[in-house]
Design an enzyme around this catalytic site. Sequence first.
Site, short mmCIF file in Angstrom:
data_model
loop_
_atom_site.label_atom_id
_atom_site.label_comp_id
_atom_site.label_asym_id
_atom_site.label_seq_id
_atom_site.Cartn_x
_atom_site.Cartn_y
_atom_site.Cartn_z
N ARG A 1 -4.08 0.31 3.29
CA ARG A 1 -4.04 -0.16 4.68
C ARG A 1 -3.07 -1.31 4.89
O ARG A 1 -2.24 -1.28 5.79
CB ARG A 1 -5.45 -0.56 5.14
CG ARG A 1 -5.45 -1.09 6.57
CD ARG A 1 -6.82 -1.23 7.16
NE ARG A 1 -6.77 -1.76 8.50
CZ ARG A 1 -7.82 -1.99 9.28
NH1 ARG A 1 -9.05 -1.70 8.83
NH2 ARG A 1 -7.67 -2.48 10.50
N HIS B 1 -7.92 3.38 0.41
CA HIS B 1 -7.72 1.95 0.23
C HIS B 1 -6.32 1.49 0.64
O HIS B 1 -5.96 0.34 0.42
CB HIS B 1 -7.95 1.58 -1.24
CG HIS B 1 -9.35 1.85 -1.72
ND1 HIS B 1 -10.46 1.42 -1.02
CD2 HIS B 1 -9.82 2.51 -2.80
CE1 HIS B 1 -11.55 1.80 -1.66
NE2 HIS B 1 -11.19 2.47 -2.74
N GLU C 1 -4.94 2.20 -9.20
CA GLU C 1 -6.31 1.75 -9.52
C GLU C 1 -6.58 0.32 -9.07
O GLU C 1 -5.86 -0.62 -9.43
CB GLU C 1 -6.56 1.85 -11.03
CG GLU C 1 -7.97 1.45 -11.45
CD GLU C 1 -8.26 1.72 -12.92
OE1 GLU C 1 -9.38 1.39 -13.36
OE2 GLU C 1 -7.39 2.26 -13.62
N SER D 1 0.81 -1.21 0.00
CA SER D 1 0.00 0.00 0.00
C SER D 1 0.85 1.26 0.00
O SER D 1 0.31 2.38 -0.06
CB SER D 1 -0.95 0.00 1.21
OG SER D 1 -0.22 0.01 2.42
N PRO E 1 -1.58 3.31 -3.84
CA PRO E 1 -2.17 2.36 -2.90
C PRO E 1 -2.22 0.92 -3.39
O PRO E 1 -2.41 0.00 -2.58
CB PRO E 1 -3.58 2.90 -2.67
CG PRO E 1 -3.88 3.71 -3.89
CD PRO E 1 -2.58 4.31 -4.30
N PHE E 2 -2.07 0.69 -4.69
CA PHE E 2 -2.12 -0.69 -5.22
C PHE E 2 -0.79 -1.05 -5.88
O PHE E 2 -0.73 -1.59 -6.97
CB PHE E 2 -3.29 -0.84 -6.18
CG PHE E 2 -4.61 -0.56 -5.53
CD1 PHE E 2 -5.18 -1.47 -4.65
CD2 PHE E 2 -5.28 0.64 -5.75
CE1 PHE E 2 -6.39 -1.20 -4.02
CE2 PHE E 2 -6.49 0.92 -5.13
CZ PHE E 2 -7.05 -0.02 -4.26
N SER E 3 0.29 -0.73 -5.19
CA SER E 3 1.62 -1.03 -5.68
C SER E 3 1.95 -2.51 -5.47
O SER E 3 1.35 -3.19 -4.64
CB SER E 3 2.66 -0.16 -4.96
OG SER E 3 2.46 1.21 -5.23
N LYS F 1 -11.23 6.82 -14.88
CA LYS F 1 -11.37 7.32 -16.25
C LYS F 1 -11.56 8.83 -16.14
O LYS F 1 -12.60 9.31 -15.70
CB LYS F 1 -12.54 6.66 -16.96
CG LYS F 1 -12.60 6.90 -18.44
CD LYS F 1 -11.30 6.58 -19.15
CE LYS F 1 -10.93 5.12 -19.11
NZ LYS F 1 -9.64 4.86 -19.83
#
Length: 460
Positions: free
Chosen positions: A45, A43, A264, A36, A246-248, A280
């Site tokens: 956490r 998002h 994303e 994260s 956050p979505f690494s 988008k």
Amino acid sequence: MNNSHFISQLELPSDLDSALLFSVVADENGAIFLDSANAEHQHSRYDILLSAPLARLTYKNGITQTKLLQGLYTSESQDDPFKVARRLHAELMPKSLVETDLPFAGGSVGWFTYDLARAIENLPETAQADINLPDMMLGIYDWAIIKDNKTKTWFALDYQPKLKRVERWLQKFEQSTAQPAETFALTSDWQANMSEADYRDKFEQVKKYLHQGDCYQINLAQRFTASFQGNAWSAYLKLRERNKAPFSAFLRTENASVISISPERFLQVTNQKVETNPIKGTIARGQSLKQDNLHKAKLKDSQKDRSENLMIVDLLRNDISKVCQAGSVRVPKLFDIESFPSVHHMVSTITGELKDDKNAFDLLRACFPGGSITGAPKIRAMQIIEELEPHRRSIYCGAIGFIDWRGNMDTNITIRTLVAKENKVHCWGGGGLVYDSNCLSEYNETFDKLSQILPVLKRN
């Protein structure tokens, strides 16, 4: 049966950076870091650190190979790779599962490239496929270290605690000299696979298809490639610090590394409840607070971006409805603006509830690849992408994440994602085009999206 002995709290410093702990396994084949990235995001956490899987599944050229790493057993299948993955996942499931509120309880973790779509749809083959990655690469993990960044606590998940795998990891960390990874450096400049004139020509071809009614929206991307030397983990650390996405994720295999700095989410499943958060609509951050707020307001009020976002919301509603209970699909958030270090994004949220006879593998297959990075209608948009983009997308616009043994799933969309392989590193930038798109603005937007990647790793 009480399975609390399969999960335990670790006595690690609350301020210990997960990346530092992961660094002692970062060079191992099968090491995965779902990160994260210390992001200030709703998002952001949990961090999930993984190594040494029980088994590995790869899919390439119509063949799915499964290998039990401990038993030295391999098998091959020409069945649908999603079905093979689901079978292996179930076969290796423990007889009793951990009861925990943590997001991951053991299971399948890895990547699904954009080109995995060929296992689902019949697509043309015109673009050059020059990055030889498996289209699906999954490890089955029955142990992990997890950090809850909200409570600042660490946990060990281990279905075979007698193997003392977590203890060995922590001992290795304690004995490490905390030396930085071998540095990463480009040995050439970034080279795009299309010039500005090429992009303009392809843009006009997209507009022609839109005018003819083939699609409402088509995503067009360009690829950047450079030579490098050194360690991809060092590159990940640089990009992680600058982007805080956050979505690494970082994934290491025997001959390639994947670096994802994704903002994303693609698909999340928790107790049969589904959520997807398509992006988008993008605008660069401003140079001052006043300018930044003006940019954010401009994006929020942009009718073009709202229209573009709504097209993808409708596409994803249709996709998840294939496997969700009738009447359960909702859009609780439409056109939210989320801010990241280099850009603001327009993000919507779609939710649903899986049918009783459907699971996360069914959902992933029904929605793959994500509509936010193809266009609408999806299949026709993908045919046009294959025609216009010189190279296959490989990992770009696929997904990285997990499906655990409880049936929960969390995956990202692999935008802002790089592949380092054979001393070449590849990165992509693109965007959705609609009929009233402006060519120069869209071309510049691809660079805005990569403004915290390409310059950070530039040749010295």
